[in-house]
Scaffold this motif. Sequence first.
Motif, PDB file in Angstrom:
ATOM      1  N   VAL A 205       0.733  -1.104   0.154  1.00  0.00           N
ATOM      2  CA  VAL A 205       0.034   0.095  -0.008  1.00  0.00           C
ATOM      3  C   VAL A 205       0.780   1.178  -0.059  1.00  0.00           C
ATOM      4  CG1 VAL A 205      -1.943   1.218   1.157  1.00  0.00           C
ATOM      5  CG2 VAL A 205      -1.929  -1.100   1.107  1.00  0.00           C
ATOM      6  N   ALA A 206       2.049   1.157   0.948  1.00  0.00           N
ATOM      7  CA  ALA A 206       2.841   2.414   0.994  1.00  0.00           C
ATOM      8  C   ALA A 206       3.538   2.800  -0.286  1.00  0.00           C
ATOM      9  CB  ALA A 206       3.784   2.217   2.018  1.00  0.00           C
ATOM     10  N   VAL A 207       4.025   1.605  -1.037  1.00  0.00           N
ATOM     11  CA  VAL A 207       4.604   1.852  -2.287  1.00  0.00           C
ATOM     12  C   VAL A 207       3.582   2.198  -3.329  1.00  0.00           C
ATOM     13  CG1 VAL A 207       6.044   0.303  -4.185  1.00  0.00           C
ATOM     14  CG2 VAL A 207       6.515   0.150  -1.729  1.00  0.00           C
ATOM     15  N   CYS A 208       2.711   1.876  -3.411  1.00  0.00           N
ATOM     16  CA  CYS A 208       1.494   2.060  -4.492  1.00  0.00           C
ATOM     17  C   CYS A 208       1.261   3.489  -4.044  1.00  0.00           C
ATOM     18  CB  CYS A 208       0.192   1.087  -4.155  1.00  0.00           C
ATOM     19  SG  CYS A 208      -1.214   1.841  -5.012  1.00  0.00           S
ATOM     20  N   HIS A 209       1.207   3.916  -3.091  1.00  0.00           N
ATOM     21  CA  HIS A 209       0.879   5.373  -2.667  1.00  0.00           C
ATOM     22  C   HIS A 209       2.059   6.224  -3.231  1.00  0.00           C
ATOM     23  CE1 HIS A 209      -1.028   8.934  -1.133  1.00  0.00           C
ATOM     24  NE2 HIS A 209      -0.182   9.184  -0.420  1.00  0.00           N
ATOM     25  N   SER A 210       3.238   5.753  -2.960  1.00  0.00           N
ATOM     26  CA  SER A 210       4.482   6.539  -3.639  1.00  0.00           C
ATOM     27  C   SER A 210       4.278   6.720  -5.057  1.00  0.00           C
ATOM     28  CB  SER A 210       5.670   6.123  -2.844  1.00  0.00           C
ATOM     29  OG  SER A 210       6.913   6.333  -3.514  1.00  0.00           O
TER      30      SER A 210
END
Length: 147
Positions: free
Chosen positions: A110-115
């Motif tokens: 989720v964090a990488v997707c958001h980045s």
Amino acid sequence: MDDHMLKLQRIFEKTVALIDNYKPDCLAIEAPFYGQKHTGNAQAGRAQGVAMAAALSRSIDITEYAPRKIKQSITGNGNATKEQVAAMLQNLLNFKETPDFLDATDGLAVAVCHSFQRISQAAKTGSKKIILRLDTFVKDNVKRIVK
């Protein structure tokens, strides 16, 4: 107070403590998936709601991503398995450890997707902000990373 309510209270308190300690500027979260386990989904939804309320209590922006969007962003396939997502994250972020539970890589995904979404948006809008590589961000923000 019943056990489930105490768990929700603890989630709220822990989330607020993490926010106060690490000072994030946003919260990215996976949107609930409505499958066949209705009781489990309801409890997970409540836990997500409590985490979101904690972020809102600190005026943190929240972005939700559908599970399919997250998988698509990480692997290029919206139907990827948890194992495929974990393997791609290992490749993208150059780490060797294999987590005991794939829920840890779900959160990281989720964090990488958001980045990726923020970088893409900045490129589309011609933002003057410097876009850092994720590995550089992690290295420069070790104290903000929750282990």
